[in-house]
Design a protein around this motif. Structure first.
Motif, PDB file in Angstrom:
ATOM      1  N   ALA A   1       0.836  -1.202   0.000  1.00 19.41           N
ATOM      2  CA  ALA A   1       0.000   0.000   0.000  1.00 19.41           C
ATOM      3  C   ALA A   1       0.868   1.247   0.000  1.00 19.41           C
ATOM      4  O   ALA A   1       1.902   1.301   0.688  1.00 19.41           O
ATOM      5  CB  ALA A   1      -0.915   0.013   1.219  1.00 19.41           C
ATOM      6  N   ARG A   2       0.446   2.238  -0.785  1.00 18.02           N
ATOM      7  CA  ARG A   2       1.123   3.530  -0.800  1.00 18.02           C
ATOM      8  C   ARG A   2       0.093   4.636  -0.704  1.00 18.02           C
ATOM      9  O   ARG A   2      -0.939   4.592  -1.385  1.00 18.02           O
ATOM     10  CB  ARG A   2       1.962   3.687  -2.075  1.00 18.02           C
ATOM     11  CG  ARG A   2       3.227   2.853  -2.065  1.00 18.02           C
ATOM     12  CD  ARG A   2       3.973   2.941  -3.378  1.00 18.02           C
ATOM     13  NE  ARG A   2       5.246   2.249  -3.320  1.00 18.02           N
ATOM     14  CZ  ARG A   2       5.395   0.925  -3.377  1.00 18.02           C
ATOM     15  NH1 ARG A   2       4.319   0.158  -3.509  1.00 18.02           N
ATOM     16  NH2 ARG A   2       6.591   0.369  -3.310  1.00 18.02           N
ATOM     17  N   ARG A   3       0.402   5.620   0.105  1.00 12.26           N
ATOM     18  CA  ARG A   3      -0.461   6.791   0.241  1.00 12.26           C
ATOM     19  C   ARG A   3       0.052   7.869  -0.700  1.00 12.26           C
ATOM     20  O   ARG A   3       1.202   8.296  -0.595  1.00 12.26           O
ATOM     21  CB  ARG A   3      -0.454   7.296   1.686  1.00 12.26           C
ATOM     22  CG  ARG A   3      -1.368   8.495   1.951  1.00 12.26           C
ATOM     23  CD  ARG A   3      -1.395   8.817   3.435  1.00 12.26           C
ATOM     24  NE  ARG A   3      -2.078   7.773   4.191  1.00 12.26           N
ATOM     25  CZ  ARG A   3      -3.279   7.918   4.741  1.00 12.26           C
ATOM     26  NH1 ARG A   3      -3.935   9.065   4.625  1.00 12.26           N
ATOM     27  NH2 ARG A   3      -3.826   6.940   5.422  1.00 12.26           N
ATOM     28  N   LEU A   4      -0.801   8.270  -1.650  1.00  8.83           N
ATOM     29  CA  LEU A   4      -0.413   9.253  -2.655  1.00  8.83           C
ATOM     30  C   LEU A   4      -1.153  10.554  -2.395  1.00  8.83           C
ATOM     31  O   LEU A   4      -2.368  10.565  -2.165  1.00  8.83           O
ATOM     32  CB  LEU A   4      -0.741   8.736  -4.060  1.00  8.83           C
ATOM     33  CG  LEU A   4      -0.206   7.346  -4.426  1.00  8.83           C
ATOM     34  CD1 LEU A   4      -0.617   6.976  -5.843  1.00  8.83           C
ATOM     35  CD2 LEU A   4       1.310   7.281  -4.265  1.00  8.83           C
ATOM     36  N   SER A   5      -0.439  11.649  -2.445  1.00  8.05           N
ATOM     37  CA  SER A   5      -1.016  12.966  -2.254  1.00  8.05           C
ATOM     38  C   SER A   5      -1.504  13.518  -3.588  1.00  8.05           C
ATOM     39  O   SER A   5      -0.812  13.394  -4.604  1.00  8.05           O
ATOM     40  CB  SER A   5       0.033  13.912  -1.656  1.00  8.05           C
ATOM     41  OG  SER A   5      -0.466  15.225  -1.552  1.00  8.05           O
ATOM     42  N   VAL A   6      -2.698  14.098  -3.596  1.00  9.81           N
ATOM     43  CA  VAL A   6      -3.297  14.631  -4.820  1.00  9.81           C
ATOM     44  C   VAL A   6      -3.780  16.049  -4.547  1.00  9.81           C
ATOM     45  O   VAL A   6      -4.680  16.264  -3.721  1.00  9.81           O
ATOM     46  CB  VAL A   6      -4.458  13.754  -5.317  1.00  9.81           C
ATOM     47  CG1 VAL A   6      -4.997  14.305  -6.634  1.00  9.81           C
ATOM     48  CG2 VAL A   6      -4.029  12.309  -5.474  1.00  9.81           C
ATOM     49  N   SER A   7      -3.229  17.020  -5.262  1.00  8.07           N
ATOM     50  CA  SER A   7      -3.558  18.419  -4.974  1.00  8.07           C
ATOM     51  C   SER A   7      -4.755  18.935  -5.755  1.00  8.07           C
ATOM     52  O   SER A   7      -5.490  19.801  -5.276  1.00  8.07           O
ATOM     53  CB  SER A   7      -2.343  19.299  -5.276  1.00  8.07           C
ATOM     54  OG  SER A   7      -1.972  19.185  -6.647  1.00  8.07           O
ATOM     55  N   GLY A   8      -4.950  18.455  -6.970  1.00 10.64           N
ATOM     56  CA  GLY A   8      -6.023  18.991  -7.805  1.00 10.64           C
ATOM     57  C   GLY A   8      -7.324  18.241  -7.679  1.00 10.64           C
ATOM     58  O   GLY A   8      -8.387  18.830  -7.465  1.00 10.64           O
ATOM     59  N   GLY A   9      -7.277  16.932  -7.841  1.00 12.93           N
ATOM     60  CA  GLY A   9      -8.514  16.175  -7.715  1.00 12.93           C
ATOM     61  C   GLY A   9      -8.341  14.706  -8.034  1.00 12.93           C
ATOM     62  O   GLY A   9      -7.432  14.297  -8.766  1.00 12.93           O
TER      63      GLY A   9
END
Length: 574
Positions: free
Chosen positions: A265-273
């Protein structure tokens, strides 16, 4: 393991993206491409091992009015005409504001994806809206189709594209479109057709010497192939065999996802959507039982990825499903056969047989219950409506030797040859008389005889007083243009007689998550869940469960992919 399936493994936990698109059908791939054209960092995540979804199985017809293609072939259309048509076809089953947003953005969506990504379409000079009896319908200009595509430049990525349904190919995998079929059927009658067919078949066998499959892609595979090539060229990161187990929210805004591949599992950051494009709810066991009519259909010719798992995640964030659709799924009648390898072939009966002269459909009472030339969606709607005590599920497609030879029947191609395997496994039923056919099928012999007698009369007059078959432009287009006086009505009388069973099949969700005109997912109070978008069959259909034209899922899917990607890209930039 393919290059695409290792992408996530190379991404560190906490990696940052501007836009994450979840689902790699036509809508999701379009959204990823549009975001990449906005110079955003994009990741496209697909749950299955293939990209393409159900779009790859389909003809990929794309219904978008008033594009530059429409104008190029002289279609007399306008925003007002198309909007009025949808008003009449859909009514208050969906938001007029969102429908009009689609009509306004659609032409730009097509122009931008063609100019910026080389995803190419063409119009057909004759491709009618399905409800051609309604004011505002057109006979051409709104329905686009993808151009055939040579996938030789894709290299190993060719194996990422979901292969077509085998029963829609020939010679063990050669994909063919309507132009190919016309030439193949005429190859013994025309030198031009013979040359065309020889080049087509020869090219396929040459491909198989060096590739796992043919590299000439048509229809849905062509669309997905072009989109995959564009996504790679534009730097979209693609991960297949990857599940999203969490949509991360912080203070009412979606800020990332948790993606799992190969148990990591990886937590990915998403700034736009985060854009949901997973294909809808229709393979979700509980939602299928809750929202589909009874008896719940057992068969679907669609791709397997639309499990509805992302709907569960979105509902937990406050999203909700739309209500009031004419049908919660889009439908097509299907026939079913066990393949030699043990898998099940589910064949959608779109236009090739139901509407042809000399072919009728009856229920268990032997009587017709539907206009066989109506759209596949309305055909199955009629199956459900008439299914008292199981009388029309299954239904029975009936023809004679002349009809089978000329038009085929389901998986049996025109020509009427090599029938034995279909007869042995029960896919096809044959009898020397109508009474014998009725007995073998377990349907009422008197009802069948009366239905055939009536059809034989209607074939001569060209008028079907029971169901008005062949009275609209759309219905007549799906008949045989060389047959008269009505291209959809023909006699049945040349023994032996044949039948194939038809079942309801769902081809996509019509009910989905409620959004606004920017494809933002809404809470029940009407406020958006900032940073969360839904497109394609994850979005509550702007068609409200009606089916007004060919390609009314892919057209809006691509268009709202454009709208969502543009909106999310602006959020990322702010």
């Amino acid at each position: 393991m393919s290059k695409a399936s290792t992408v996530l493994a190379g991404i560190p936990d906490g990696a940052r993206y501007d836009v994450a698109v979840l689902g790699a059908g036509a809508a999701g791939m379009a959204a990823a491409i549009y975001a990449a054209l906005e110079s955003r960092r994009v990741i496209l995540i697909e749950r299955t091992e293939y990209v393409g979804g159900t779009s790859a199985f389909s003809a990929a017809t794309t219904w978008i009015p008033n594009t530059h293609h429409s104008k190029a072939i002289g279609a007399e259309d306008s925003f007002e005409k198309a909007s009025g048509y949808l008003d009449r076809a859909v009514g208050n089953r969906s938001s007029k504001t969102i429908r009009d947003a689609f009509l306004k953005a659609g032409p730009d969506a097509i122009r931008i994806i063609e100019e910026g990504a080389d995803v190419r379409f063409r119009p057909r000079p004759f491709h009618p809206d399905y409800l051609s009896e309604l004011e505002g319908s057109t006979s051409f200009g709104r329905a686009l189709e993808p151009l055939p595509f040579s996938a030789k430049g894709l290299g190993n990525d060719l194996d990422l594209i979901r292969p077509p349904i085998p029963e829609f190919t020939i010679l063990g995998g050669l994909m063919v479109d309507r132009d190919d079929i016309a030439n193949l059927l005429a190859m013994t009658k025309s030198l031009k057709a013979a040359r065309y067919s020889t080049k087509l078949i020869g090219g396929y066998f040459l491909d198989r010497l060096s590739h796992s499959r043919g590299t000439r892609l048509v229809m849905g595979n062509a669309l997905i192939g072009r989109m995959l090539e564009a996504a790679r060229r534009l730097g979209v990161e693609i991960a297949v065999n990857t599940r999203v187990t969490e949509i991360v929210e912080y203070e009412g805004r979606v800020t990332g996802i948790v993606a799992v591949q190969n148990g990591v599992a990886r937590r990915l950051s998403v700034s736009g959507g985060v854009v949901l494009a997973s294909g809808g709810f229709a393979r979700h066991p509980e939602l299928r039982q809750k929202y589909l009519p009874k008896p719940v259909p057992e068969h679907s010719p669609s791709a397997p990825g639309h499990t509805g798992e992302l709907h569960d995640l979105a509902l937990n964030l406050g999203a909700h499903h739309g209500e009031g659709a004419q049908q919660n799924c889009f439908w097509a009648p299907v026939s079913v056969r066990k393949r030699a390898d043990g898998t099940t072939a589910i064949f959608p009966h779109f236009v090739f047989d139901r509407s042809k002269p000399g072919i009728i459909t009856v229920g268990r009472d032997g009587k017709r219950f539907v206009n066989e030339s109506t759209s596949y969606h309305l055909f199955v709607s009629a199956m459900f409506a008439a299914n008292k005590d199981g009388s029309t599920i299954p239904a029975y497609l009936i023809t004679d030797s002349a009809g089978l030879k000329k038009y085929g029947l389901g998986m049996i191609r025109p020509g009427g040859k090599r029938l034995k395997p279909f007869l042995v496994d029960g896919y096809l039923t044959e009898a020397n008389t109508l009474a014998e056919l009725a007995q073998k099928l377990g349907i009422d012999a008197g009802g069948l005889a009366a239905s055939v007698a009536s059809m034989n009369e209607y074939a001569g007059t060209g008028v079907d007083p029971d169901f008005r078959r062949g009275t609209t432009i759309y219905e007549r287009a799906n008949g045989d243009p060389a047959h008269g006086p009505n291209p959809t009505l023909g006699p049945i009388g040349a023994a032996p007689f044949y039948s194939v069973k038809l079942y309801p099949g769902d081809i996509g969700s019509a009910m989905g998550l409620v959004t606004d005109e920017n494809a933002r997912v809404l809470r029940r109070d009407g406020t958006p869940i900032e940073g969360l978008y839904a497109i394609g069959n994850d979005m509550h259909s702007i068609m409200g469960g009606a089916y007004p034209g060919p390609g009314i899922t892919i057209g809006p899917g691509i268009t709202f992919g454009y709208i969502a990607a543009t909106h999310a890209s602006r959020r990322a930039a702010s």
